[in-house]
Design an enzyme around this catalytic site. Structure first.
Site, mmCIF file in Angstrom:
data_model
loop_
_atom_site.group_PDB
_atom_site.id
_atom_site.type_symbol
_atom_site.label_atom_id
_atom_site.label_comp_id
_atom_site.label_asym_id
_atom_site.label_seq_id
_atom_site.Cartn_x
_atom_site.Cartn_y
_atom_site.Cartn_z
ATOM 1 N N HIS A 1 0.830 -1.202 0.000
ATOM 2 C CA HIS A 1 0.000 0.000 0.000
ATOM 3 C C HIS A 1 0.863 1.250 0.000
ATOM 4 O O HIS A 1 2.079 1.196 0.145
ATOM 5 C CB HIS A 1 -0.982 0.006 1.181
ATOM 6 C CG HIS A 1 -0.393 0.323 2.517
ATOM 7 N ND1 HIS A 1 -1.151 0.602 3.631
ATOM 8 C CD2 HIS A 1 0.889 0.421 2.944
ATOM 9 C CE1 HIS A 1 -0.375 0.849 4.660
ATOM 10 N NE2 HIS A 1 0.870 0.745 4.282
ATOM 11 N N CYS B 1 5.293 5.293 5.085
ATOM 12 C CA CYS B 1 4.098 4.727 4.435
ATOM 13 C C CYS B 1 3.645 5.578 3.253
ATOM 14 O O CYS B 1 2.719 5.204 2.544
ATOM 15 C CB CYS B 1 2.966 4.535 5.450
ATOM 16 S SG CYS B 1 3.135 2.978 6.371
ATOM 17 N N HIS C 1 4.968 -0.141 -0.444
ATOM 18 C CA HIS C 1 5.720 -1.046 0.438
ATOM 19 C C HIS C 1 4.716 -2.058 0.967
ATOM 20 O O HIS C 1 3.498 -1.844 0.881
ATOM 21 C CB HIS C 1 6.367 -0.278 1.596
ATOM 22 C CG HIS C 1 5.357 0.374 2.470
ATOM 23 N ND1 HIS C 1 4.766 1.567 2.166
ATOM 24 C CD2 HIS C 1 4.766 -0.048 3.614
ATOM 25 C CE1 HIS C 1 3.878 1.866 3.083
ATOM 26 N NE2 HIS C 1 3.838 0.910 3.981
ATOM 27 N N HIS D 1 3.101 -5.016 3.797
ATOM 28 C CA HIS D 1 2.901 -5.429 5.192
ATOM 29 C C HIS D 1 2.430 -6.880 5.199
ATOM 30 O O HIS D 1 1.752 -7.328 4.269
ATOM 31 C CB HIS D 1 1.835 -4.580 5.887
ATOM 32 C CG HIS D 1 2.267 -3.176 6.159
ATOM 33 N ND1 HIS D 1 3.075 -2.834 7.221
ATOM 34 C CD2 HIS D 1 2.006 -2.025 5.505
ATOM 35 C CE1 HIS D 1 3.282 -1.533 7.204
ATOM 36 N NE2 HIS D 1 2.646 -1.004 6.180
ATOM 37 N N ASP E 1 -5.133 -10.573 -0.745
ATOM 38 C CA ASP E 1 -3.813 -11.190 -0.545
ATOM 39 C C ASP E 1 -2.940 -11.017 -1.785
ATOM 40 O O ASP E 1 -3.390 -11.253 -2.912
ATOM 41 C CB ASP E 1 -3.982 -12.680 -0.222
ATOM 42 C CG ASP E 1 -2.670 -13.333 0.165
ATOM 43 O OD1 ASP E 1 -1.824 -12.660 0.797
ATOM 44 O OD2 ASP E 1 -2.482 -14.517 -0.161
ATOM 45 N N HIS E 2 -1.698 -10.615 -1.566
ATOM 46 C CA HIS E 2 -0.717 -10.394 -2.642
ATOM 47 C C HIS E 2 -1.190 -9.349 -3.648
ATOM 48 O O HIS E 2 -0.901 -9.436 -4.834
ATOM 49 C CB HIS E 2 -0.350 -11.713 -3.337
ATOM 50 C CG HIS E 2 0.594 -12.548 -2.527
ATOM 51 N ND1 HIS E 2 0.208 -13.192 -1.372
ATOM 52 C CD2 HIS E 2 1.910 -12.817 -2.681
ATOM 53 C CE1 HIS E 2 1.245 -13.839 -0.872
ATOM 54 N NE2 HIS E 2 2.290 -13.621 -1.627
ATOM 55 N N GLU F 1 -1.149 -4.650 11.631
ATOM 56 C CA GLU F 1 -0.306 -4.217 10.520
ATOM 57 C C GLU F 1 1.152 -4.572 10.790
ATOM 58 O O GLU F 1 1.921 -4.878 9.875
ATOM 59 C CB GLU F 1 -0.454 -2.716 10.280
ATOM 60 C CG GLU F 1 0.153 -2.256 8.983
ATOM 61 C CD GLU F 1 -0.246 -0.839 8.639
ATOM 62 O OE1 GLU F 1 -1.022 -0.648 7.688
ATOM 63 O OE2 GLU F 1 0.193 0.095 9.333
#
Ligand code: NI
Length: 137
Positions: free
Chosen positions: A16, A35, A41, A43, A81-82, A126
């Site tokens: 994100h 962020c 980047h 998480h 996811d991913h 997170e």
């Protein structure tokens, strides 16, 4: 009759960028720090889905854990996811993908899928040291 909570723990990875397009680059950097990195980047998110309700007299379940697991996979993990949350998902194309907002979005996706008598609470980590809860009353 007392209520019982059943909690399903899941995990997903996503990228994100936190950014407010109405602000200058300087202000975005000052508020969101790392962020705000323009190239995104990742998480490793840990998700806890808590369902609260009265146990069914016939099954002894609040909700069948398999049904809950399949629901989270189909509605949440397959969707996020991913993924790059900003670029790959409709939900965060204009909503800042903070942990707070991700938890709220997950709640809003899952709630209509559950029987209305069941309460839902979302906990989203997170990092191992930062997590949010939604809704928090
Ligand atoms: Ni971040």
């Amino acid at each position: 009759m007392n209520k019982t909570a059943i909690i399903r723990c899941e995990h997903f990875n996503a990228a994100h960028r936190l950014h407010n397009k109405n602000w200058s680059d300087e202000k975005n950097h000052a508020i969101f720090g790392k962020c705000n990195n323009p190239n995104y980047h990742g998480h490793n998110y840990d998700l806890e889905v808590k369902i609260i309700g009265v146990c069914d007299l016939e099954t002894g379940y609040v909700i069948d854990a398999k049904i809950l697991s399949d629901l989270i996979k189909d509605k949440i993990l397959d969707r996020f996811d991913h993924k790059n949350l900003n670029l790959d998902t409709e939900e965060f194309s204009s909503l800042n993908p903070t942990a707070e907002n991700i938890a709220m979005v997950i709640y809003n996706i899952l709630k209509p899928e559950l029987e209305s008598s069941l309460e839902l609470k979302i906990k989203l980590y997170e990092t191992s040291r930062n997590y949010v809860e939604y809704p928090c009353l």
